[in-house]
Scaffold this motif. Structure first.
Motif, short mmCIF file in Angstrom:
data_model
loop_
_atom_site.label_atom_id
_atom_site.label_comp_id
_atom_site.label_asym_id
_atom_site.label_seq_id
_atom_site.Cartn_x
_atom_site.Cartn_y
_atom_site.Cartn_z
N VAL A 43 83.32 85.58 19.96
CA VAL A 43 84.23 86.54 19.34
C VAL A 43 84.18 87.88 20.09
O VAL A 43 85.22 88.53 20.27
CB VAL A 43 83.94 86.68 17.83
N ALA A 44 83.01 88.29 20.55
CA ALA A 44 82.91 89.52 21.35
C ALA A 44 83.74 89.39 22.62
O ALA A 44 84.42 90.34 23.04
CB ALA A 44 81.46 89.82 21.68
N ALA A 45 83.73 88.22 23.24
CA ALA A 45 84.55 87.98 24.42
C ALA A 45 86.05 88.09 24.09
O ALA A 45 86.81 88.68 24.85
CB ALA A 45 84.24 86.62 25.03
N LEU A 46 86.44 87.54 22.95
CA LEU A 46 87.84 87.67 22.53
C LEU A 46 88.21 89.14 22.35
O LEU A 46 89.31 89.56 22.75
CB LEU A 46 88.08 86.92 21.22
N GLU A 47 87.33 89.92 21.77
CA GLU A 47 87.60 91.33 21.52
C GLU A 47 87.77 92.14 22.80
O GLU A 47 88.54 93.09 22.84
CB GLU A 47 86.50 91.94 20.64
N THR A 48 87.07 91.75 23.87
CA THR A 48 87.15 92.48 25.14
C THR A 48 88.13 91.84 26.13
O THR A 48 88.31 92.37 27.22
CB THR A 48 85.76 92.59 25.80
N GLY A 49 88.71 90.71 25.74
CA GLY A 49 89.63 90.03 26.65
C GLY A 49 88.94 89.26 27.76
O GLY A 49 89.57 88.85 28.73
N THR A 50 87.64 89.04 27.61
CA THR A 50 86.88 88.27 28.59
C THR A 50 87.15 86.77 28.38
O THR A 50 87.15 86.31 27.24
CB THR A 50 85.36 88.55 28.40
N PRO A 51 87.36 86.02 29.46
CA PRO A 51 87.57 84.57 29.28
C PRO A 51 86.36 83.90 28.62
O PRO A 51 85.21 84.25 28.91
CB PRO A 51 87.74 84.07 30.72
N LEU A 52 86.65 82.96 27.75
CA LEU A 52 85.59 82.21 27.09
C LEU A 52 84.98 81.22 28.08
O LEU A 52 85.68 80.72 28.96
CB LEU A 52 86.12 81.47 25.88
N PRO A 53 83.71 80.87 27.91
CA PRO A 53 83.07 79.91 28.81
C PRO A 53 83.50 78.46 28.57
O PRO A 53 83.20 77.59 29.37
CB PRO A 53 81.58 80.09 28.53
N VAL A 54 84.20 78.22 27.47
CA VAL A 54 84.73 76.89 27.15
C VAL A 54 86.14 77.03 26.61
O VAL A 54 86.49 78.04 26.00
CB VAL A 54 83.85 76.14 26.11
N ARG A 55 86.95 76.01 26.85
CA ARG A 55 88.30 75.99 26.30
C ARG A 55 88.22 75.26 24.96
O ARG A 55 87.86 74.08 24.90
CB ARG A 55 89.24 75.28 27.26
N LEU A 56 88.56 75.95 23.87
CA LEU A 56 88.40 75.40 22.53
C LEU A 56 89.65 74.75 21.96
O LEU A 56 89.59 74.13 20.90
CB LEU A 56 87.91 76.50 21.58
N GLU A 57 90.77 74.86 22.63
CA GLU A 57 92.02 74.29 22.11
C GLU A 57 91.88 72.78 21.91
O GLU A 57 91.54 72.04 22.82
CB GLU A 57 93.17 74.58 23.06
N GLY A 58 92.10 72.35 20.66
CA GLY A 58 92.04 70.93 20.32
C GLY A 58 90.63 70.38 20.19
O GLY A 58 90.44 69.18 19.99
N GLN A 59 89.63 71.24 20.28
CA GLN A 59 88.25 70.80 20.35
C GLN A 59 87.51 70.89 19.02
O GLN A 59 88.03 71.42 18.04
CB GLN A 59 87.50 71.64 21.39
#
Length: 178
Positions: A43-59
């Motif tokens: 969530v901290a990464a989302l707040e700063t616009g940093t790419p997440l280390p995993v793609r969570l779509e559909g996961q």
């Protein structure tokens, strides 16, 4: 009693919305692990616009901190942790990242259930106290992100016939008696 449904990740919204509270599932495919420390970082990464280390779509994310593997084993005991600790973070991962499934134990808060209903996500219950048996379903375990968190890091698990129950479906129906 009906037979367990065999499902494979990743999930589509339609597949998740077709599940009903009480459905028994045997899940195969890739799932990601993460407990509260990893969720806080996501969530901290989302707040700063940093790419997440995993793609969570559909996961699916499994709320677990696996024990170290003994020699010759893929993973140590891998029982679910209490899911309520992720309630502060789950709605955002569902809404912004397209997370389709969560696996843990215990009830979820109203904000999580509302996000599940709105965006199409399901909550599976894994059997608490059965970590050694659950570990037998894991065929591969790979550290992916936040290694300094130890067992609370994010791992990529490949599972076969992981036994689960739909505890809260995407319509908000629950086995927890609310």
């Amino acid at each position: 009693m009906t037979a367990a449904r065999k499902l494979t990740t990743p999930f589509t919204e339609a597949a998740v919305r077709a599940l009903q509270a009480g459905d028994r599932v045997l899940l195969s495919g890739v799932i990601w692990t993460g407990r509260d420390a990893a969720h806080k970082r996501l969530v901290a990464a989302l707040e700063t616009g940093t790419p997440l280390p995993v793609r969570l779509e559909g996961q699916a994310i499994y709320f677990v901190g696996p024990c170290p593997a003994r020699p010759g084993e893929v993973i140590g005991s891998a029982g679910p942790t209490t899911s309520g600790r992720m309630d502060a973070y789950s709605p955002r991962l569902i809404a912004e990242c397209g997370l389709r499934a969560m696996i843990g134990k215990g009830e979820r808060g109203p904000a999580v259930v509302e996000a599940m209903k709105r965006y199409g996500c399901v909550y599976f219950a894994a059997t608490g106290g059965a970590g050694a048996l659950i570990a037998r379903c894991v065929r591969k375990c790979e550290l992916v992100a936040y290694p300094e968190l130890g067992p609370e890091a994010i791992y990529r698990l490949e599972v076969v016939d992981f036994p689960l129950v739909v505890a809260i479906d995407a319509a908000g129906n629950t086995l927890y008696g609310r």
